[in-house]
Design a protein around this motif. Structure first.
Motif, PDB file in Angstrom:
ATOM      1  N   SER A  75       0.853  -1.187   0.000  1.00  0.00           N
ATOM      2  CA  SER A  75       0.000   0.000   0.000  1.00  0.00           C
ATOM      3  C   SER A  75       0.887   1.235   0.000  1.00  0.00           C
ATOM      4  CB  SER A  75      -0.902   0.000   1.236  1.00  0.00           C
ATOM      5  OG  SER A  75      -0.173   0.377   2.379  1.00  0.00           O
ATOM      6  N   PRO A  76       0.286   2.415  -0.176  1.00  0.00           N
ATOM      7  CA  PRO A  76       1.083   3.643  -0.154  1.00  0.00           C
ATOM      8  C   PRO A  76       1.596   4.018   1.242  1.00  0.00           C
ATOM      9  CG  PRO A  76      -1.069   4.010  -1.183  1.00  0.00           C
ATOM     10  CD  PRO A  76      -1.080   2.657  -0.582  1.00  0.00           C
ATOM     11  N   THR A  77       1.118   3.344   2.277  1.00  0.00           N
ATOM     12  CA  THR A  77       1.581   3.632   3.636  1.00  0.00           C
ATOM     13  C   THR A  77       2.910   2.930   3.864  1.00  0.00           C
ATOM     14  OG1 THR A  77      -0.673   3.840   4.442  1.00  0.00           O
ATOM     15  CG2 THR A  77       1.021   3.454   6.093  1.00  0.00           C
ATOM     16  N   SER A  78       3.886   3.685   4.360  1.00  0.00           N
ATOM     17  CA  SER A  78       5.201   3.104   4.609  1.00  0.00           C
ATOM     18  C   SER A  78       5.683   3.456   6.013  1.00  0.00           C
ATOM     19  CB  SER A  78       6.208   3.602   3.560  1.00  0.00           C
ATOM     20  OG  SER A  78       6.373   4.991   3.664  1.00  0.00           O
ATOM     21  N   HIS A  79       6.655   2.685   6.471  1.00  0.00           N
ATOM     22  CA  HIS A  79       7.187   2.863   7.823  1.00  0.00           C
ATOM     23  C   HIS A  79       8.707   2.987   7.775  1.00  0.00           C
ATOM     24  CE1 HIS A  79       3.277   1.858   9.483  1.00  0.00           C
ATOM     25  NE2 HIS A  79       3.239   0.862   8.621  1.00  0.00           N
ATOM     26  N   VAL A  80       9.220   3.890   8.598  1.00  0.00           N
ATOM     27  CA  VAL A  80      10.657   4.127   8.720  1.00  0.00           C
ATOM     28  C   VAL A  80      11.026   3.972  10.190  1.00  0.00           C
ATOM     29  CG1 VAL A  80      12.496   5.843   8.477  1.00  0.00           C
ATOM     30  CG2 VAL A  80      10.685   5.693   6.739  1.00  0.00           C
ATOM     31  N   TYR A  81      12.113   3.253  10.449  1.00  0.00           N
ATOM     32  CA  TYR A  81      12.631   3.083  11.801  1.00  0.00           C
ATOM     33  C   TYR A  81      13.790   4.046  11.979  1.00  0.00           C
ATOM     34  CZ  TYR A  81      15.042   0.849  15.726  1.00  0.00           C
ATOM     35  OH  TYR A  81      15.668   0.607  16.923  1.00  0.00           O
ATOM     36  N   GLU A  82      13.732   4.831  13.053  1.00  0.00           N
ATOM     37  CA  GLU A  82      14.755   5.851  13.301  1.00  0.00           C
ATOM     38  C   GLU A  82      15.333   5.682  14.702  1.00  0.00           C
ATOM     39  OE1 GLU A  82      14.180  10.397  12.658  1.00  0.00           O
ATOM     40  OE2 GLU A  82      13.732   9.960  14.773  1.00  0.00           O
ATOM     41  N   VAL A  83      16.647   5.774  14.807  1.00  0.00           N
ATOM     42  CA  VAL A  83      17.335   5.805  16.101  1.00  0.00           C
ATOM     43  C   VAL A  83      18.128   7.096  16.130  1.00  0.00           C
ATOM     44  CG1 VAL A  83      18.979   4.698  17.649  1.00  0.00           C
ATOM     45  CG2 VAL A  83      17.533   3.294  16.177  1.00  0.00           C
ATOM     46  N   LYS A  92      25.992  17.337  19.658  1.00  0.00           N
ATOM     47  CA  LYS A  92      25.852  16.621  18.387  1.00  0.00           C
ATOM     48  C   LYS A  92      24.570  15.792  18.426  1.00  0.00           C
ATOM     49  CE  LYS A  92      28.309  13.177  15.606  1.00  0.00           C
ATOM     50  NZ  LYS A  92      29.481  12.288  15.593  1.00  0.00           N
ATOM     51  N   VAL A  93      23.763  15.935  17.386  1.00  0.00           N
ATOM     52  CA  VAL A  93      22.582  15.091  17.199  1.00  0.00           C
ATOM     53  C   VAL A  93      22.874  14.203  15.997  1.00  0.00           C
ATOM     54  CG1 VAL A  93      20.129  15.001  16.613  1.00  0.00           C
ATOM     55  CG2 VAL A  93      20.980  16.828  18.084  1.00  0.00           C
ATOM     56  N   THR A  94      22.729  12.899  16.182  1.00  0.00           N
ATOM     57  CA  THR A  94      22.907  11.941  15.094  1.00  0.00           C
ATOM     58  C   THR A  94      21.622  11.147  14.967  1.00  0.00           C
ATOM     59  OG1 THR A  94      25.257  11.745  15.635  1.00  0.00           O
ATOM     60  CG2 THR A  94      24.313  10.038  14.214  1.00  0.00           C
ATOM     61  N   MET A  95      21.091  11.099  13.750  1.00  0.00           N
ATOM     62  CA  MET A  95      19.861  10.353  13.495  1.00  0.00           C
ATOM     63  C   MET A  95      20.130   9.345  12.390  1.00  0.00           C
ATOM     64  SD  MET A  95      17.413  13.688  13.581  1.00  0.00           S
ATOM     65  CE  MET A  95      15.969  12.828  13.073  1.00  0.00           C
ATOM     66  N   CYS A  96      19.814   8.075  12.654  1.00  0.00           N
ATOM     67  CA  CYS A  96      19.999   7.005  11.682  1.00  0.00           C
ATOM     68  C   CYS A  96      18.639   6.390  11.398  1.00  0.00           C
ATOM     69  CB  CYS A  96      20.938   5.939  12.226  1.00  0.00           C
ATOM     70  SG  CYS A  96      22.529   6.587  12.785  1.00  0.00           S
ATOM     71  N   SER A  97      18.294   6.284  10.122  1.00  0.00           N
ATOM     72  CA  SER A  97      16.987   5.717   9.797  1.00  0.00           C
ATOM     73  C   SER A  97      17.102   4.736   8.645  1.00  0.00           C
ATOM     74  CB  SER A  97      15.989   6.819   9.460  1.00  0.00           C
ATOM     75  OG  SER A  97      16.409   7.542   8.325  1.00  0.00           O
ATOM     76  N   LEU A 106      14.076  -2.210  -2.062  1.00  0.00           N
ATOM     77  CA  LEU A 106      14.967  -1.046  -2.019  1.00  0.00           C
ATOM     78  C   LEU A 106      15.308  -0.761  -0.561  1.00  0.00           C
ATOM     79  CD1 LEU A 106      16.120   1.236  -3.923  1.00  0.00           C
ATOM     80  CD2 LEU A 106      14.205   2.611  -3.121  1.00  0.00           C
ATOM     81  N   ASN A 107      16.593  -0.702  -0.267  1.00  0.00           N
ATOM     82  CA  ASN A 107      17.026  -0.432   1.095  1.00  0.00           C
ATOM     83  C   ASN A 107      17.649   0.955   1.144  1.00  0.00           C
ATOM     84  OD1 ASN A 107      19.236  -0.575   3.338  1.00  0.00           O
ATOM     85  ND2 ASN A 107      17.729  -2.144   3.821  1.00  0.00           N
ATOM     86  N   VAL A 108      17.125   1.802   2.051  1.00  0.00           N
ATOM     87  CA  VAL A 108      17.635   3.166   2.212  1.00  0.00           C
ATOM     88  C   VAL A 108      18.087   3.332   3.657  1.00  0.00           C
ATOM     89  CG1 VAL A 108      17.113   5.629   2.047  1.00  0.00           C
ATOM     90  CG2 VAL A 108      16.020   4.009   0.462  1.00  0.00           C
ATOM     91  N   ARG A 109      19.364   3.623   3.830  1.00  0.00           N
ATOM     92  CA  ARG A 109      19.935   3.884   5.157  1.00  0.00           C
ATOM     93  C   ARG A 109      20.432   5.319   5.171  1.00  0.00           C
ATOM     94  NH1 ARG A 109      20.350  -0.572   8.230  1.00  0.00           N
ATOM     95  NH2 ARG A 109      20.241  -2.565   7.176  1.00  0.00           N
ATOM     96  N   GLU A 110      19.807   6.124   6.024  1.00  0.00           N
ATOM     97  CA  GLU A 110      20.119   7.551   6.074  1.00  0.00           C
ATOM     98  C   GLU A 110      20.741   7.908   7.416  1.00  0.00           C
ATOM     99  OE1 GLU A 110      17.818  11.825   5.594  1.00  0.00           O
ATOM    100  OE2 GLU A 110      16.692  10.080   6.274  1.00  0.00           O
TER     101      GLU A 110
END
Length: 188
Positions: A75-83, A92-97, A106-110
């Motif tokens: 479906s068009p609904t998607s989920h992202v996990y963020e630490v 310092k703020v570091t965000m990994c998702s 497709l794997n996206v690591r930001e």
């Protein structure tokens, strides 16, 4: 794998940026209307370092082409996990998702980092962003490259909108919380 990277400087202090970061998906941000929910899964502070670690699940409604849904399902609904990690000592703020939805295709690591600018540490904040994008299309290298290239371009467009939206949140936060501080001073 393809890599997207970007840097910019926000004309706001690290304190303002690190605080406004938690409001990034608020109603003030008209560039993030695709975000329909942000759920905090856990939040802890390391007693030795003072680092705040937060895990969140971000739910989005994406504009996915119908042919993609027909081909792969979903479906068009998607989920992202963020630490995220907020280090108040080193500022310092570091965000990994990473995407949870469509991760088999497709794997996206930001990774995003906010830190005080060395040129003006009390007034501006450096922002760096990097995304590693990997299409998982088996052995079809040409298709894999095309999917990754298109994904990097879409990520670039979304990143630009994201920065613009965050600027709006920063501006509104400064206005609202600046007025609040002024009122508190008057009451003292």
């Amino acid at each position: 794998m393809k890599v997207f990277s970007s840097t910019c400087t926000f004309d706001y202090s690290w304190d303002e940026v690190s605080t406004a970061n938690w409001r990034k998906y608020c109603p003030w941000n008209d560039k993030a209307t695709h975000v329909v929910g942000v759920d905090t899964l856990s939040r802890t502070v390391d007693p030795k370092t003072g680092i705040l670690r937060t895990e969140r699940l971000i739910t989005c409604d994406q504009s996915v082409p119908q042919w993609v849904i027909s081909l792969f399902g979903g479906s068009p609904t998607s989920h992202v996990y963020e630490v995220s990690y907020v280090d108040p000592v080193s500022k310092k703020v570091t965000m990994c998702s990473t995407n949870l939805t469509w991760s088999n295709v497709l794997n996206v690591r930001e990774t995003v980092v906010y830190r005080p600018s060395p040129l003006s540490p009390n007034a501006t904040t450096e922002f760096t962003q990097e995304a590693q994008i990997t299409a998982l299309c088996g052995g079809w290298q040409k298709i894999k490259n095309k999917v990754e290239e298109a994904s990097v371009e879409r990520f670039r467009e979304n990143a630009k909108r994201g920065r613009e939206g965050f600027e709006t949140v920063l501006e509104m936060s400064r206005r609202v919380f600046g007025e609040q501080r002024d009122l508190e001073k008057q009451l003292q």
